[in-house]
Enzyme design. Structure first.
Site, PDB file in Angstrom:
ATOM      1  N   GLU A 102       0.507  -1.424   0.225  1.00 27.55           N
ATOM      2  CA  GLU A 102       0.341  -0.338   0.178  1.00 27.55           C
ATOM      3  C   GLU A 102       1.101   0.691   0.162  1.00 27.55           C
ATOM      4  OE1 GLU A 102      -2.878   0.298  -0.398  1.00 27.55           O
ATOM      5  OE2 GLU A 102      -3.762  -1.971  -0.127  1.00 27.55           O
TER       6      GLU A 102
ATOM      7  N   CYS B 170      -7.966  -1.226   7.850  1.00 30.57           N
ATOM      8  CA  CYS B 170      -7.217  -1.815   7.442  1.00 30.57           C
ATOM      9  C   CYS B 170      -6.306  -0.362   7.427  1.00 30.57           C
ATOM     10  CB  CYS B 170      -6.465  -2.884   6.360  1.00 30.57           C
ATOM     11  SG  CYS B 170      -6.569  -4.215   6.540  1.00 30.57           S
TER      12      CYS B 170
ATOM     13  N   HIS C 221      -1.226  -5.578   1.686  1.00 31.53           N
ATOM     14  CA  HIS C 221      -2.501  -6.639   1.719  1.00 31.53           C
ATOM     15  C   HIS C 221      -2.270  -7.556   1.104  1.00 31.53           C
ATOM     16  CE1 HIS C 221      -5.756  -3.247   2.891  1.00 31.53           C
ATOM     17  NE2 HIS C 221      -6.390  -4.621   3.113  1.00 31.53           N
TER      18      HIS C 221
HETATM   19  N1  PCA Z   1      -8.672  -6.398   5.688  1.00 36.42           N
HETATM   20  C1  PCA Z   1      -9.929  -5.311   6.415  1.00 36.42           C
HETATM   21  C2  PCA Z   1      -9.939  -4.943   7.550  1.00 36.42           C
HETATM   22  C3  PCA Z   1      -9.226  -6.795   8.107  1.00 36.42           C
HETATM   23  C4  PCA Z   1      -8.152  -6.769   6.694  1.00 36.42           C
HETATM   24  O1  PCA Z   1      -7.787  -8.108   7.251  1.00 36.42           O
HETATM   25  C5  PCA Z   1      -9.630  -3.834   5.374  1.00 36.42           C
HETATM   26  O2  PCA Z   1      -8.964  -4.420   4.127  1.00 36.42           O
HETATM   27  O3  PCA Z   1      -9.620  -3.338   5.661  1.00 36.42           O
END
Ligand code: PCA
Length: 214
Positions: A80, A143, A167
C-alpha cells in the site's frame, strides 16, 4: 539485531479465518536472517485496533512495523502506497462499529505515504517468483485506519521507526467454492519476509513505474 513487528487481523465480515494472521505469524516464526520478529493479532475494530498496535509497538520497540491485512479479491500481494485520514465503513467492524466519513485522527494530515520502499519491495517479491504490485489505496475500512494510525504515530512520536501496510489475497481454502483469486498463506508469508528484508536494507525506492492510469 533488527527487530520487526508483524501484525495480522482477526477474521471479519463473518469469515472464519483471516490469512493475514496466518501469514504474519509464519513470517515472524521464521524471520529473515539477522532479524528478531514478533507477530501480534489486531482486532478488526476501529479504534481498538490502533490501541492494540500502539501497545505492541511500545512493548516490542521494533525498527520496522509491517501491518498486514486481507484484501479478498486481489490476485497478488499489494504494497500500500497511501494511507488516508478517513474512516468510511461499508460493513460493520467486529464490534458493530460503522463510522461514515470520520477522520482517523481529527486534525491530522489528509494522507501519509508508506514508509516502505514499496517498489523495491514489489521487485523483491517478484524476483522470488511471487505476484506483487503497488496499490494506490488501502480502502477506508480498518486496514486503512491502522495504516494511517501507524504512519501518524511514526510522524508525530517515533521518527526513527519505519513502517507500512501490506494487503494479501485470500488463502485458497477460503475460496474453494468461488471463482476468486487466491495465494497460499505460506507464500504470502514468504513475501512478507522478503518485504521486511528489503525494507531493512534500503530506504531509497526503486525508480520503476507502478502507477495506475485511473
Ligand atoms: N482486511 C480489512 C480489515 C481487516 C483485514 O484483514 C481491510 O482491508 O480493511
Amino acid at each position: 539485531m533488527a527487530r520487526v513487528l508483524f501484525t495480522g487481523f482477526e477474521p471479519f465480515g463473518g469469515a472464519a479465518v483471516n490469512p493475514s494472521w496466518t501469514a504474519a505469524s509464519l513470517a515472524a516464526a521464521e524471520p529473515p536472517p539477522g532479524v528478531r520478529a514478533e507477530a501480534v493479532l489486531l482486532p478488526c475494530v476501529f479504534g481498538d485496533s490502533l490501541t492494540a498496535l500502539r501497545a505492541a509497538v511500545r512493548r516490542t520497540e521494533p525498527d520496522l512495523v509491517l501491518c498486514v491485512g486481507q484484501a479478498g479479491g486481489r490476485p497478488d500481494v499489494t504494497l500500500e502506497r497511501i494511507a488516508v485520514n478517513l474512516d468510511d465503513a461499508s460493513i460493520a467492524d467486529n464490534s458493530g462499529g460503522r463510522p461514515v466519513d470520520e477522520p482517523v485522527v481529527p486534525g491530522g494530515p489528509a494522507a501519509y505515504f508508506s514508509g516502505l520502499p514499496v517498489k523495491a519491495c514489489v521487485a523483491a517479491v517478484r524476483a522470488a517468483g511471487l505476484p506483487a504490485s503497488v496499490s494506490q489505496t488501502a480502502g477506508t475500512f480498518v486496514c486503512n485506519h491502522v495504516f494511517y494510525g501507524l504512519m501518524h504515530l511514526i510522524a508525530t512520536e517515533l521518527p526513527s521507526l519505519r513502517g507500512g501496510f501490506v494487503h494479501i489475497p485470500f488463502d485458497p481454502a477460503q475460496v474453494t467454492d468461488r471463482a476468486q483469486p487466491s495465494l497460499p498463506a505460506r507464500c504470502s508469508a514468504e513475501a512478507l519476509r522478503l518485504i521486511a528484508a528489503t525494507a531493512l536494507t534500503r530506504t531509497e525506492d526503486a525508480r520503476i513505474s507502478e502507477g495506475a492510469v485511473c
